[in-house]
Write an enzyme that holds these catalytic residues in place. Structure first.
Site, mmCIF file in Angstrom:
data_model
loop_
_atom_site.group_PDB
_atom_site.id
_atom_site.type_symbol
_atom_site.label_atom_id
_atom_site.label_comp_id
_atom_site.label_asym_id
_atom_site.label_seq_id
_atom_site.Cartn_x
_atom_site.Cartn_y
_atom_site.Cartn_z
ATOM 1 N N ASP A 62 0.822 -1.220 0.000
ATOM 2 C CA ASP A 62 0.000 0.000 0.000
ATOM 3 C C ASP A 62 0.849 1.261 0.000
ATOM 4 O OD1 ASP A 62 -2.686 -0.547 -0.134
ATOM 5 O OD2 ASP A 62 -2.940 -0.795 2.025
ATOM 6 N N GLU A 106 -13.970 -2.363 -1.559
ATOM 7 C CA GLU A 106 -14.205 -2.563 -0.121
ATOM 8 C C GLU A 106 -15.573 -2.022 0.288
ATOM 9 O OE1 GLU A 106 -10.941 -1.416 2.393
ATOM 10 O OE2 GLU A 106 -12.091 -1.757 4.235
HETATM 11 O O1 KIV Z 1 -4.801 -2.062 4.192
HETATM 12 C C1 KIV Z 1 -5.446 -3.086 3.939
HETATM 13 O O2 KIV Z 1 -5.313 -4.133 4.585
HETATM 14 C C2 KIV Z 1 -6.390 -3.022 2.844
HETATM 15 C C3 KIV Z 1 -7.385 -4.141 2.736
HETATM 16 C C4 KIV Z 1 -8.422 -3.965 3.755
HETATM 17 C C5 KIV Z 1 -7.929 -4.249 1.367
HETATM 18 O O3 KIV Z 1 -6.381 -2.100 2.091
#
Ligand code: KIV
Length: 285
Positions: free
Chosen positions: A83, A182
């Site tokens: 991310d 989500e």
């Molecule tokens: O940060 C995370 O774990 C996510 C998931 C909930 C898709 O973005």
């Protein structure tokens, strides 16, 4: 076999459901990889489940790189998606490309994920143009918690559903290789899955997405601060851990642990006082 953008695209075309789980450390990543999940997400959810923040907003690039690098050391086959944390890409297209590059070069991720639809299409395009695969994330995007006023299902009204469809199309057109959805109503998620050529990965988005993702602490019953409706507990590892911790504490306090089995041996006849005396005498000479 290493999973890649090409293999997850093939899974979509063959209706072979994609499995993705989060991981944030070496040992867990290794277990998930051995179990056969095709994708591992180093999510910024680590801010909540690993670092104890109440949302994901405080997570830094350094946190993400640190955890992604640990995960990448434990994974052979899964495609690792990391991310981009809050404010690492919203600030400019330049920042988006620069920070995506760091997750690949320093964290050894295979792809990055960022939250947002139409507004972030230029960022997605610039990152993919730099040869970094991007996974989009639409619907309930936790980095916008202050705008949403809480973690709420998105796309429920006709207008909101249309916006989400437009977001999905924009993210795909910009070059995303997959889209996480989500907290989206299941019918809407199914419609979006049908119109996109890239795989959709649902979390609270029903059963018709091309794949599913869960936070591993949620599905193992290891995180009790907040349990969303979409979480299914596939294990009670939290309870098992507490039981094991209690057993360790009890056995240590009562002297049962460590037993001979977990101890090291030396010649029984050794006289430590004599040994020390001899050592001192040698030093005095
Ligand atoms: O940060 C995370 O774990 C996510 C998931 C909930 C898709 O973005």
């Amino acid at each position: 076999m290493k999973n890649t953008v090409a293999t997850i695209m093939k899974q979509k075309s063959e209706h072979d459901r994609i499995t993705m789980l989060t991981a944030y450390d070496y040992s867990t990543a290794k277990l998930i990889d051995d179990a056969g999940a095709e994708m591992i997400l180093v999510g910024d959810s680590l801010g909540m489940v690993m670092l104890g923040y109440e949302d994901t907003l405080s997570v830094t690039m350094e946190d993400m790189i640190h955890h992604t690098a640990a995960v990448s050391r434990g994974v052979k086959n899964a495609m690792i998606v990391a991310d981009l944390p809050f404010m690492s890409y919203q600030t400019s297209v330049y920042d988006a490309v620069f920070n995506a590059g760091r997750l690949i070069k320093e964290g050894h991720a295979n792809a990055v994920k960022l939250e947002g639809g139409t507004k972030f299409a230029p960022h997605i395009k610039a990152i993919t143009d730099s040869s970094i695969p991007v996974v989009g994330h639409i619907g309930m995007t936790p980095q916008s918690v202050n705008m949403f006023g809480g973690f709420r299902v998105q796309g429920k009204s006709e207008q909101a559903a249309l916006e989400l469809i437009n977001d999905a199309r924009a993210v795909e057109k910009a070059g995303a290789c997959a889209v996480v959805m989500e907290c989206v109503p299941d019918k809407l998620a199914e419609y979006i899955t049908d119109i996109l050529t890239v795989p959709t990965i649902g979390i609270g988005a029903g059963n018709k997405c091309d794949g599913q993702v869960l936070v591993y602490q949620d599905m193992l019953g290891m995180y009790s601060d907040f349990t969303p409706k979409f979480v299914k507990k596939f294990g009670n590892i939290g309870e098992a851990m507490t039981e094991a911790f209690r057993a360790y504490i009890n056995e240590t306090k009562s002297g049962v642990f460590p037993s001979e089995e977990h101890s090291f041996k030396i010649n029984d006849n050794i006289d430590f006082e004599k040994l020390e005396r001899e050592c001192r005498q040698n030093a005095d000479r």
